[in-house]
Scaffold this active site. Structure first.
Site: not given
Ligand code: CMP
Length: 140
Positions: A10, A50, A86, A113, A116, A127
């Protein structure tokens, strides 16, 4: 079972020079990178990616973040690639992620984070197709 998954480094991972660190960990798990590119998503493209989260409180914010700078997108292939990657990433919320995982070590909040990864075979198919066509994927 040999499978494919989609990985994204990211905008926070790219801007913090963590591309090499993430790729080193991926290759260390015997996952093969079969396609890779750097892209700057538009807001609309981030929303499409998303779409499954449309309506959730974090949808606007995460799609702003994902279109704020370049991402590196990759397809990974290997035995149990989805689960394996994961595990390497750790839980979405870095505070819940296991010690030694990418998110535990580098994430700064639940949104930023670093990485992904697809969460199921069906998600992976969607995806991967969102970013790559067959000609862009290597057979390794
Ligand atoms: P990702 O695994 O890419 O999937 C959705 C993304 O939304 C997640 O990682 C985070 O970057 C973002 N996100 C922000 N807040 C939340 C939340 N409360 N729960 C899940 N994803 C979140």
């Amino acid at each position: 079972m040999k499978e494919r998954t989609l990985s994204i480094i990211k905008p926070d991972g790219v801007s913090r020079n963590l591309i090499g660190e993430v790729i080193r960990r991926i290759e260390g798990q015997d996952l093969k990178i079969t396609a890779m590119k750097m892209i700057l998503l538009s807001k609309e493209q981030a929303k499409g990616f998303y779409a499954v989260h449309k309506g959730k409180p974090f949808y606007e914010s995460v799609t702003n973040f994902m279109s704020s700078g370049p991402c590196v997108v990759m397809t990974l292939e290997g035995e149990d690639a989805i689960k394996k990657y994961r595990k390497l990433m750790g839980a979405t919320n870095y505070k819940d992620a296991e010690e030694g995982t990418i998110r535990r070590e580098f994430a700064t909040d639940i949104e930023k984070n670093i990485v992904h990864g697809s969460d199921s075979k069906e998600t992976a198919d969607f995806e991967i197709g969102y970013f790559f066509n067959n000609l862009e994927m290597m057979d390794r």
